[in-house]
Design an enzyme around this catalytic site. Structure first.
Site, mmCIF file in Angstrom:
data_model
loop_
_atom_site.group_PDB
_atom_site.id
_atom_site.type_symbol
_atom_site.label_atom_id
_atom_site.label_comp_id
_atom_site.label_asym_id
_atom_site.label_seq_id
_atom_site.Cartn_x
_atom_site.Cartn_y
_atom_site.Cartn_z
ATOM 1 N N GLY A 170 -48.382 -35.700 -85.918
ATOM 2 C CA GLY A 170 -48.772 -35.192 -84.661
ATOM 3 C C GLY A 170 -48.605 -35.026 -83.334
ATOM 4 O O GLY A 170 -47.144 -35.163 -83.834
ATOM 5 N N LEU A 216 -48.279 -32.364 -81.671
ATOM 6 C CA LEU A 216 -48.178 -31.362 -82.305
ATOM 7 C C LEU A 216 -47.616 -29.996 -81.670
ATOM 8 O O LEU A 216 -47.434 -30.365 -80.127
ATOM 9 C CB LEU A 216 -48.948 -30.589 -82.947
ATOM 10 C CG LEU A 216 -49.732 -31.237 -84.014
ATOM 11 C CD1 LEU A 216 -51.111 -30.424 -84.314
ATOM 12 C CD2 LEU A 216 -49.549 -31.693 -85.330
ATOM 13 N N HIS A 217 -46.426 -29.712 -81.729
ATOM 14 C CA HIS A 217 -45.671 -28.682 -80.218
ATOM 15 C C HIS A 217 -45.683 -27.084 -82.036
ATOM 16 O O HIS A 217 -45.999 -26.772 -83.116
ATOM 17 C CB HIS A 217 -44.459 -28.956 -79.905
ATOM 18 C CG HIS A 217 -43.657 -29.380 -81.259
ATOM 19 N ND1 HIS A 217 -43.071 -28.702 -82.180
ATOM 20 C CD2 HIS A 217 -43.271 -30.936 -81.454
ATOM 21 C CE1 HIS A 217 -42.467 -29.813 -83.640
ATOM 22 N NE2 HIS A 217 -42.440 -30.898 -82.911
ATOM 23 N N GLU A 218 -44.695 -26.346 -80.936
ATOM 24 C CA GLU A 218 -44.850 -24.955 -81.696
ATOM 25 C C GLU A 218 -44.010 -25.531 -83.196
ATOM 26 O O GLU A 218 -44.233 -24.243 -83.852
ATOM 27 C CB GLU A 218 -43.805 -24.527 -81.074
ATOM 28 C CG GLU A 218 -44.778 -23.759 -79.936
ATOM 29 C CD GLU A 218 -45.976 -22.381 -80.508
ATOM 30 O OE1 GLU A 218 -45.741 -22.175 -81.259
ATOM 31 O OE2 GLU A 218 -46.918 -22.468 -78.764
ATOM 32 N N HIS A 261 -44.518 -27.525 -85.620
ATOM 33 C CA HIS A 261 -45.238 -27.458 -86.483
ATOM 34 C C HIS A 261 -46.152 -26.996 -86.250
ATOM 35 O O HIS A 261 -46.775 -26.176 -87.244
ATOM 36 C CB HIS A 261 -46.452 -29.190 -85.335
ATOM 37 C CG HIS A 261 -45.160 -30.061 -85.256
ATOM 38 N ND1 HIS A 261 -45.446 -30.719 -84.207
ATOM 39 C CD2 HIS A 261 -45.043 -30.833 -86.225
ATOM 40 C CE1 HIS A 261 -45.287 -32.090 -84.980
ATOM 41 N NE2 HIS A 261 -44.601 -31.982 -85.680
ATOM 42 N N SER A 299 -39.644 -31.393 -81.093
ATOM 43 C CA SER A 299 -39.765 -32.277 -81.514
ATOM 44 C C SER A 299 -40.431 -33.100 -80.701
ATOM 45 O O SER A 299 -40.816 -32.728 -79.441
ATOM 46 C CB SER A 299 -38.505 -33.521 -81.336
ATOM 47 O OG SER A 299 -38.550 -34.598 -81.723
#
Ligand code: AMP
Length: 280
Positions: free
Chosen positions: A31, A33-35, A37, A185
């Site tokens: 979880g 989340l970022h680009e 993921h 991250s």
């Protein structure tokens, strides 16, 4: 988009998808989340009929003095992102159900789990392999998507899949980076402004390594020495490891083997531990 919290409901969903001969793509995450993921989710969406994203901060992969309790979480934001990406199911189990009372069974992937991060985080990959096998058993994916940012992790998972004859294809996708070169991250959210700037020594050191390599340097000792100088120039950085190793076995190399070598780094900035890698 379905949000499933029960293991039994997730299993029932997976059984139905299999009965309808629909392929399942799984993106396991913790979880926040970022680009990075999202790039995995988009690839999964392209090549699977049903996309399942799991969000689970897995306690067994954290050491006693690590950041399990403070790990960043924002479920609402994550669900909004995944809904927009056209994900079919988000599996958000609670730890007590994943690890029921009396749980004593773990997966140990020998050899590669002890190297690099395995040295500084004993038991980490045992926790990772165990939870990923559990997710595979619950969700029964045809394909599972991992980021090369966690290079050693995807190697450990691939080894487990081979060794235990699991029926899942592992896809490893490139690291998504900021313009500065810093790998995205969830843990970057711990960094204040100065620390974030300090973290840019990682891409700077990789750039230096690639420059030396392009000039014909093949001695890993010399490449690492120059990279360490860049790290040392940043007082906030405490190096954990910096290794040039074979990209399959993670054994240290004296000389770069073109196309078969990986530079892997782990460091601390304040309380935050960052990892990254690049192929040479
Ligand atoms: P995490 O939520 O950090 O456990 O990561 C979930 C998945 O996303 C793992 O397969 C990671 O390797 C992958 N991932 C994390 N950061 C990135 C990134 N910057 N680029 C690509 N994949 C990533």
């Amino acid at each position: 988009m379905d949000i499933i919290r029960d293991v039994s409901a997730m299993k029932a969903f997976a059984r139905n998808a299999a009965a309808e001969a629909k392929s399942i793509g799984l993106v396991p995450t913790m979880g926040f989340l970022h680009e990075g993921h999202i790039s995995l989710v988009r690839t999964a969406r392209k090549v699977s009929e049903v996309v399942v994203v799991s969000i689970f901060v897995n306690p067994t992969q954290f050491g006693e003095r690590e950041d399990l309790d403070s790990y960043p979480r924002d479920e609402k934001r994550d669900l909004d992102i995944l809904e927009k990406e056209g994900v079919d199911v988000v599996f958000c189990p609670v730890p007590d159900e994943v690890y029921s009372k009396g749980h004593v069974t773990f997966v140990e992937v020998g050899g590669i789990s002890d190297k690099l991060c395995g040295g500084s985080r004993p038991g980490h990959f045992r926790g990772v392999a165990t939870v990923v096998l559990k997710l595979f058993n619950i969700i029964r994916p045809d394909k599972a998507f991992f980021g090369l940012k966690d290079y050693q992790q995807q190697l450990v998972i691939r080894r487990m899949v081979t060794d235990l004859d699991l029926d899942v294809e592992i896809l490893s996708l490139p690291t998504v980076r900021e313009d500065s070169g810093l790998a995205l991250s969830s843990r970057n959210s711990y960094l204040d402004e100065n620390e974030r700037l300090a973290a840019e020594v990682i891409p700077s050191a990789f750039t230096e390594a690639r420059r030396l390599f392009a000039e014909g340097e093949r001695s890993s000792g010399k490449i690492i020495e120059k990279m360490k100088k860049i790290m040392d120039s940043e007082p906030l950085v405490v190096l954990d490891y910096l290794r040039l190793c074979n990209k399959e076995t993670l054994v240290d190399l004296d000389e770069v083997e073109e196309g078969r070598s990986i530079l892997a780094i782990a460091l601390r900035i304040g309380e935050t531990r960052l990892i990254d890698n690049t192929e040479l």
